[in-house]
Design an enzyme around this catalytic site. Structure first.
Site, PDB file in Angstrom:
ATOM      1  N   THR A   1      24.849 -19.387  -3.092  1.00 34.90           N
ATOM      2  CA  THR A   1      24.252 -18.263  -2.370  1.00 34.90           C
ATOM      3  C   THR A   1      22.737 -18.421  -2.399  1.00 34.90           C
ATOM      4  OG1 THR A   1      24.285 -15.852  -2.105  1.00 34.90           O
ATOM      5  CG2 THR A   1      24.247 -16.664  -4.360  1.00 34.90           C
ATOM      6  N   ASN A   2      21.981 -17.386  -2.055  1.00 29.51           N
ATOM      7  CA  ASN A   2      20.512 -17.451  -2.103  1.00 29.51           C
ATOM      8  C   ASN A   2      19.961 -16.087  -2.486  1.00 29.51           C
ATOM      9  OD1 ASN A   2      19.964 -15.858   0.401  1.00 29.51           O
ATOM     10  ND2 ASN A   2      21.122 -17.524   1.324  1.00 29.51           N
ATOM     11  N   ARG A   3      18.636 -15.977  -2.554  1.00 33.25           N
ATOM     12  CA  ARG A   3      18.006 -14.781  -3.119  1.00 33.25           C
ATOM     13  C   ARG A   3      17.726 -13.676  -2.108  1.00 33.25           C
ATOM     14  NH1 ARG A   3      16.217 -15.521  -8.266  1.00 33.25           N
ATOM     15  NH2 ARG A   3      15.795 -17.641  -8.980  1.00 33.25           N
TER      16      ARG A   3
END
Ligand code: C5P
Length: 221
Positions: A29-31
């Protein structure tokens, strides 16, 4: 009383990250926090639009009056978007879609072993939802976002053309993920125009006004 800027219009947005599972407990995933996309959904609803928000996993309340569709993966986001855009006047891709997913998702948790080498990840490319929507013959007015770490002016202008969208919103630097404020540059066929740094809620209303004034006029009923 002035009519609301998006009265009678249907807006579809994506927001947040996607989550691409590796096995039943792990994933990529990412931030992205979803704050910018949720602020835009709220601003579009405030402007009188009917709003569908396709959201990745984020910890944010649904803005009042907005229909929310929770998804996890890019492929689920694509399916939800494609079912909604045939009726839309505007599509805004704010989500930070994971560029890759696991080529194969393990059905059982990948086990750690003291004598085996760490597992190697084989990745497959995810579909580009924004480019796909923009290429449809019945495409709504499409708006993209771009977060670049350097050379924003060159990269974002090129990205606008590559994605085939009339308007691209470039984030200056990486100082946006998770923050409550943002500084953006608008790229359209006339070139770049910087907006001052401000809170995401104020910026969302400014962006909705920019989008509303670019929308093709509707034929009279
Ligand atoms: O190519 P890049 O990820 O920088 O493009 C960002 C823009 O494209 C954003 O508007 C994002 O929502 C959209 N996008 C998409 N599907 C992807 C990747 C990006 O819709 N797979």
């Amino acid at each position: 009383l002035r009519p609301k800027l998006l009265a009678g219009r249907h807006v579809v947005l994506t927001a947040g990250p996607t989550f691409e599972p590796l096995d039943p407990v792990r994933g990529l995933t990412n931030r992205s926090s979803g704050k910018m996309g949720f602020a835009l959904a709220r601003a579009a609803a405030d402007a009188g639009a009917s709003v569908d928000l396709v959201a990745g996993p984020v910890a944010l309340p649904t803005p009042w009056g907005v229909r929310r569709h929770d998804i996890e993966t890019a492929s689920e986001m694509r399916a939800a978007v494609l079912s909604l855009v045939p009726h839309a006047d505007v599509f805004i891709g704010v989500a930070a879609v994971c560029d890759w997913r696991a080529a194969e998702i393990a059905t059982d948790k990948i086990k750690k072993s003291v004598d085996a080498a760490p597992p190697r990840l084989a990745l497959a490319e995810n579909p580009d939802i924004l480019a796909e929507v923009a290429a449809r013959p019945d495409a709504p007015y499409c708006v993209g976002f771009a977060a670049e770490s350097s050379d924003l002016l060159k990269l974002a202008a090129a990205k606008r053309v590559r994605k085939g969208v009339p308007l691209l919103v470039g984030n200056l630097g990486q100082q946006t993920f998770g923050r409550d404020d943002n500084e953006v540059v608008l790229f359209d066929a006339d070139g770049p125009r910087a907006l001052p740094r401000t809170g995401k809620a104020v910026l969302a209303h400014a962006l909705i006004a920019e989008i509303a004034r670019r929308l093709p006029r509707r034929p009279p009923p």
